[in-house]
Design a protein around this motif. Structure first.
Motif, PDB file in Angstrom:
ATOM      1  N   ASP A 197      -2.187 -12.605   2.927  1.00  0.00           N
ATOM      2  CA  ASP A 197      -1.445 -13.859   2.979  1.00  0.00           C
ATOM      3  C   ASP A 197      -1.008 -14.338   1.598  1.00  0.00           C
ATOM      4  N   LEU A 198      -1.735 -13.954   0.573  1.00  0.00           N
ATOM      5  CA  LEU A 198      -1.304 -14.289  -0.791  1.00  0.00           C
ATOM      6  C   LEU A 198      -0.095 -13.462  -1.223  1.00  0.00           C
ATOM      7  N   GLY A 199       0.196 -12.392  -0.508  1.00  0.00           N
ATOM      8  CA  GLY A 199       1.320 -11.532  -0.875  1.00  0.00           C
ATOM      9  C   GLY A 199       0.966 -10.530  -1.952  1.00  0.00           C
ATOM     10  N   LEU A 200      -0.313 -10.241  -2.095  1.00  0.00           N
ATOM     11  CA  LEU A 200      -0.755  -9.317  -3.140  1.00  0.00           C
ATOM     12  C   LEU A 200      -0.669  -7.852  -2.725  1.00  0.00           C
ATOM     13  N   VAL A 201      -0.579  -7.584  -1.424  1.00  0.00           N
ATOM     14  CA  VAL A 201      -0.466  -6.203  -0.936  1.00  0.00           C
ATOM     15  C   VAL A 201       1.008  -5.868  -0.851  1.00  0.00           C
ATOM     16  N   TYR A 202       1.438  -4.944  -1.702  1.00  0.00           N
ATOM     17  CA  TYR A 202       2.850  -4.571  -1.756  1.00  0.00           C
ATOM     18  C   TYR A 202       3.202  -3.433  -0.809  1.00  0.00           C
ATOM     19  N   ASP A 203       2.297  -2.461  -0.655  1.00  0.00           N
ATOM     20  CA  ASP A 203       2.637  -1.300   0.157  1.00  0.00           C
ATOM     21  C   ASP A 203       1.372  -0.664   0.713  1.00  0.00           C
ATOM     22  N   VAL A 204       1.459  -0.187   1.952  1.00  0.00           N
ATOM     23  CA  VAL A 204       0.388   0.577   2.590  1.00  0.00           C
ATOM     24  C   VAL A 204       1.005   1.874   3.073  1.00  0.00           C
TER      25      VAL A 204
END
Length: 133
Positions: free
Chosen positions: A58-65
């Motif tokens: 939710d913080l937007g820290l995950v850019y890609d999986v």
């Protein structure tokens, strides 16, 4: 959910009992099935930034999986600030929560600094929780 047959001790009769035998019942994947991006993101929602008290998705820290056919997970993530010291803690939590996701065979987390994180990357829920409008 798995169905198993048990014997009622009082009557001696067989009864079908439905049980959830693994996390697949809650994250949408089946035991032994391939990992999905949604299952990975659901697990990563348990990784909380200790300073802000909000999960990294939710913080937007995950850019890609990225998920390979063999179940190897590669995650590109960032931190809210360049010198933030919690990177190792975040990676440890990622590994811990992803270990329970069926189909995951390994986890590689890569911290990236481009593009730089901005508050606009947060979900609406995270913005509301932090009072960012």
């Amino acid at each position: 959910m798995d169905e198993s047959t048990t014997q009622d001790r009082a009557t001696g009769e067989d009864a079908a009992v439905s049980t959830a035998t693994d996390a697949g019942a809650t994250n949408g994947t089946s035991s032994g099935g391939p990992a999905t991006e949604q299952a990975v993101l659901d697990a990563l929602k348990h990784v909380v930034d200790p300073e802000l008290g909000i999960n990294i998705v939710d913080l937007g820290l995950v850019y890609d999986v990225d998920i390979s056919e063999s179940g190897a997970i590669h995650i590109e993530y960032t931190l809210t600030t360049m010198g933030c010291p919690i990177g190792p803690l975040i990676e440890q939590q990622m590994q811990s929560f992803l270990d329970g996701v069926p189909g995951v065979t390994s986890v590689e987390a890569e911290m990236v600094l481009r593009p730089p994180w901005t508050p606009e990357m947060m979900s609406e829920e995270a913005k509301a929780a932090l009072g960012y409008f």
